[in-house]
Design a protein around this motif. Structure first.
Motif, PDB file in Angstrom:
ATOM      1  N   SER A   7      14.079  51.643  21.168  1.00 53.02           N
ATOM      2  CA  SER A   7      13.517  51.861  20.436  1.00 53.02           C
ATOM      3  C   SER A   7      13.344  51.028  19.436  1.00 53.02           C
ATOM      4  CB  SER A   7      13.909  53.532  19.775  1.00 53.02           C
ATOM      5  OG  SER A   7      15.790  53.367  19.346  1.00 53.02           O
ATOM      6  N   GLY A   8      12.770  51.634  18.320  1.00 58.02           N
ATOM      7  CA  GLY A   8      12.517  50.802  17.061  1.00 58.02           C
ATOM      8  C   GLY A   8      11.840  49.959  16.347  1.00 58.02           C
ATOM      9  N   GLY A   9      10.119  50.118  17.450  1.00 61.45           N
ATOM     10  CA  GLY A   9       9.241  48.848  17.378  1.00 61.45           C
ATOM     11  C   GLY A   9       8.365  49.753  16.503  1.00 61.45           C
ATOM     12  N   GLY A  10       7.452  48.920  16.597  1.00 58.34           N
ATOM     13  CA  GLY A  10       6.367  49.123  15.105  1.00 58.34           C
ATOM     14  C   GLY A  10       5.270  48.074  14.747  1.00 58.34           C
ATOM     15  N   LEU A  11       4.854  48.516  14.130  1.00 58.32           N
ATOM     16  CA  LEU A  11       4.038  47.655  12.998  1.00 58.32           C
ATOM     17  C   LEU A  11       4.702  46.338  12.035  1.00 58.32           C
ATOM     18  CD1 LEU A  11       1.352  45.655  12.770  1.00 58.32           C
ATOM     19  CD2 LEU A  11       0.410  48.021  11.545  1.00 58.32           C
ATOM     20  N   VAL A  12       4.700  45.542  11.673  1.00 60.80           N
ATOM     21  CA  VAL A  12       5.412  45.076  10.950  1.00 60.80           C
ATOM     22  C   VAL A  12       4.556  44.118   9.843  1.00 60.80           C
ATOM     23  CG1 VAL A  12       6.562  43.331  11.877  1.00 60.80           C
ATOM     24  CG2 VAL A  12       7.638  43.935   9.762  1.00 60.80           C
ATOM     25  N   GLN A  13       4.861  43.395   8.673  1.00 58.70           N
ATOM     26  CA  GLN A  13       3.739  42.318   8.497  1.00 58.70           C
ATOM     27  C   GLN A  13       4.632  40.906   8.501  1.00 58.70           C
ATOM     28  OE1 GLN A  13       3.067  43.154   3.652  1.00 58.70           O
ATOM     29  NE2 GLN A  13       1.082  43.755   3.974  1.00 58.70           N
ATOM     30  N   PRO A  14       4.212  39.708   8.513  1.00 61.53           N
ATOM     31  CA  PRO A  14       4.974  38.840   8.741  1.00 61.53           C
ATOM     32  C   PRO A  14       5.742  38.615   7.424  1.00 61.53           C
ATOM     33  CG  PRO A  14       2.230  38.576   9.148  1.00 61.53           C
ATOM     34  CD  PRO A  14       2.448  40.159   8.569  1.00 61.53           C
ATOM     35  N   GLY A  15       6.366  37.309   8.198  1.00 63.44           N
ATOM     36  CA  GLY A  15       8.633  37.535   7.553  1.00 63.44           C
ATOM     37  C   GLY A  15       8.889  39.469   7.005  1.00 63.44           C
ATOM     38  N   GLY A  16       8.497  40.345   7.543  1.00 59.74           N
ATOM     39  CA  GLY A  16       8.931  40.932   7.752  1.00 59.74           C
ATOM     40  C   GLY A  16      10.186  40.836   8.430  1.00 59.74           C
ATOM     41  N   SER A  17      11.044  42.594   8.815  1.00 59.80           N
ATOM     42  CA  SER A  17      11.989  43.046  10.118  1.00 59.80           C
ATOM     43  C   SER A  17      12.072  43.807  10.386  1.00 59.80           C
ATOM     44  CB  SER A  17      13.640  43.062   9.060  1.00 59.80           C
ATOM     45  OG  SER A  17      13.685  41.225   8.386  1.00 59.80           O
ATOM     46  N   LEU A  18      12.837  43.911  11.962  1.00 56.71           N
ATOM     47  CA  LEU A  18      12.559  45.062  13.008  1.00 56.71           C
ATOM     48  C   LEU A  18      14.242  45.149  13.189  1.00 56.71           C
ATOM     49  CD1 LEU A  18       9.474  46.011  14.381  1.00 56.71           C
ATOM     50  CD2 LEU A  18      10.147  47.139  12.855  1.00 56.71           C
ATOM     51  N   ARG A  19      14.623  46.147  13.817  1.00 53.80           N
ATOM     52  CA  ARG A  19      15.908  46.128  14.189  1.00 53.80           C
ATOM     53  C   ARG A  19      15.302  47.432  15.857  1.00 53.80           C
ATOM     54  NH1 ARG A  19      21.184  49.429  13.775  1.00 53.80           N
ATOM     55  NH2 ARG A  19      22.749  48.525  14.449  1.00 53.80           N
ATOM     56  N   LEU A  20      15.474  46.790  17.053  1.00 53.86           N
ATOM     57  CA  LEU A  20      15.851  47.033  18.197  1.00 53.86           C
ATOM     58  C   LEU A  20      16.654  47.289  18.690  1.00 53.86           C
ATOM     59  CD1 LEU A  20      13.015  45.325  20.085  1.00 53.86           C
ATOM     60  CD2 LEU A  20      12.741  46.506  18.493  1.00 53.86           C
ATOM     61  N   SER A  21      16.752  48.915  19.544  1.00 51.61           N
ATOM     62  CA  SER A  21      17.861  49.672  19.935  1.00 51.61           C
ATOM     63  C   SER A  21      17.265  49.391  20.792  1.00 51.61           C
ATOM     64  CB  SER A  21      18.404  50.861  19.004  1.00 51.61           C
ATOM     65  OG  SER A  21      18.690  50.394  18.183  1.00 51.61           O
ATOM     66  N   CYS A  22      18.742  49.934  21.768  1.00 52.20           N
ATOM     67  CA  CYS A  22      18.649  50.081  23.343  1.00 52.20           C
ATOM     68  C   CYS A  22      20.084  51.254  23.791  1.00 52.20           C
ATOM     69  CB  CYS A  22      18.664  49.178  23.951  1.00 52.20           C
ATOM     70  SG  CYS A  22      18.584  49.981  26.267  1.00 52.20           S
ATOM     71  N   ALA A  23      19.735  52.189  24.322  1.00 54.23           N
ATOM     72  CA  ALA A  23      20.916  53.215  24.791  1.00 54.23           C
ATOM     73  C   ALA A  23      20.798  53.534  26.015  1.00 54.23           C
ATOM     74  CB  ALA A  23      20.300  55.006  23.799  1.00 54.23           C
ATOM     75  N   ALA A  24      21.820  52.603  26.767  1.00 53.03           N
ATOM     76  CA  ALA A  24      21.547  52.793  28.008  1.00 53.03           C
ATOM     77  C   ALA A  24      23.177  53.959  28.773  1.00 53.03           C
ATOM     78  CB  ALA A  24      22.988  51.811  28.240  1.00 53.03           C
ATOM     79  N   SER A  25      22.526  54.492  29.821  1.00 50.49           N
ATOM     80  CA  SER A  25      23.459  55.499  30.588  1.00 50.49           C
ATOM     81  C   SER A  25      23.436  55.742  31.858  1.00 50.49           C
ATOM     82  CB  SER A  25      23.101  57.196  29.944  1.00 50.49           C
ATOM     83  OG  SER A  25      21.258  57.155  30.672  1.00 50.49           O
ATOM     84  N   GLY A  26      24.048  55.881  32.541  1.00 44.71           N
ATOM     85  CA  GLY A  26      24.916  55.506  33.880  1.00 44.71           C
ATOM     86  C   GLY A  26      25.128  54.150  34.706  1.00 44.71           C
ATOM     87  N   ILE A  27      25.374  53.797  33.390  1.00 39.75           N
ATOM     88  CA  ILE A  27      26.252  52.278  34.297  1.00 39.75           C
ATOM     89  C   ILE A  27      26.890  52.288  32.970  1.00 39.75           C
ATOM     90  CG2 ILE A  27      23.779  51.315  34.590  1.00 39.75           C
ATOM     91  CD1 ILE A  27      24.307  49.269  32.115  1.00 39.75           C
TER      92      ILE A  27
END
Length: 115
Positions: A7-27
């Motif tokens: 989760s956490g993707g999207g559209l961002v302008q150059p120079g901007g920031s994003l934080r992606l997250s990954c939730a794991a289960s079953g391991i």
């Protein structure tokens, strides 16, 4: 059943920031090397960053100084903090879990860097 959900993707302008997250289960999360890969249109999937069980980090050269990877073994989460984004960072970003010969992939989340 193993699941990696980004989760956490999207559209961002150059120079901007994003934080992606990954939730794991079953391991047993703490046993796995966790990573982020990306695939841009017409290109092969490439490694972005990995983090080992001992929190040893490897970053692809083009993202060094801009991206960082972290993990929370208690929450079974891995994060990719992306700063100073550029259009070349546009891609689908995939979460990966690897232990020996075993690998799991998430479905991916789109990151688009555009003005």
């Amino acid at each position: 059943q193993v699941q990696l959900v980004e989760s956490g993707g999207g559209l961002v302008q150059p120079g901007g920031s994003l934080r992606l997250s990954c939730a794991a289960s079953g391991i047993i999360f703490s046993h796995y090397v966790m990573g982020w890969y990306r695939q841009a249109p017409g290109k092969e999937r490439e490694l972005v960053a990995t983090i080992t069980r001992a929190d040893r980090i490897n970053l692809e050269d083009s993202v060094k100084g801009r991206f960082t990877i972290s993990r929370d073994n208690f929450k079974k989460m891995v994060y990719l903090q992306m700063n100073s984004l550029i259009p070349d960072d546009t891609a689908v970003y995939y979460c990966n879990a690897e232990e020996g010969w075993t690998q799991y992939w998430g479905q991916g989340t789109q990151v688009t860097v555009s003005s």
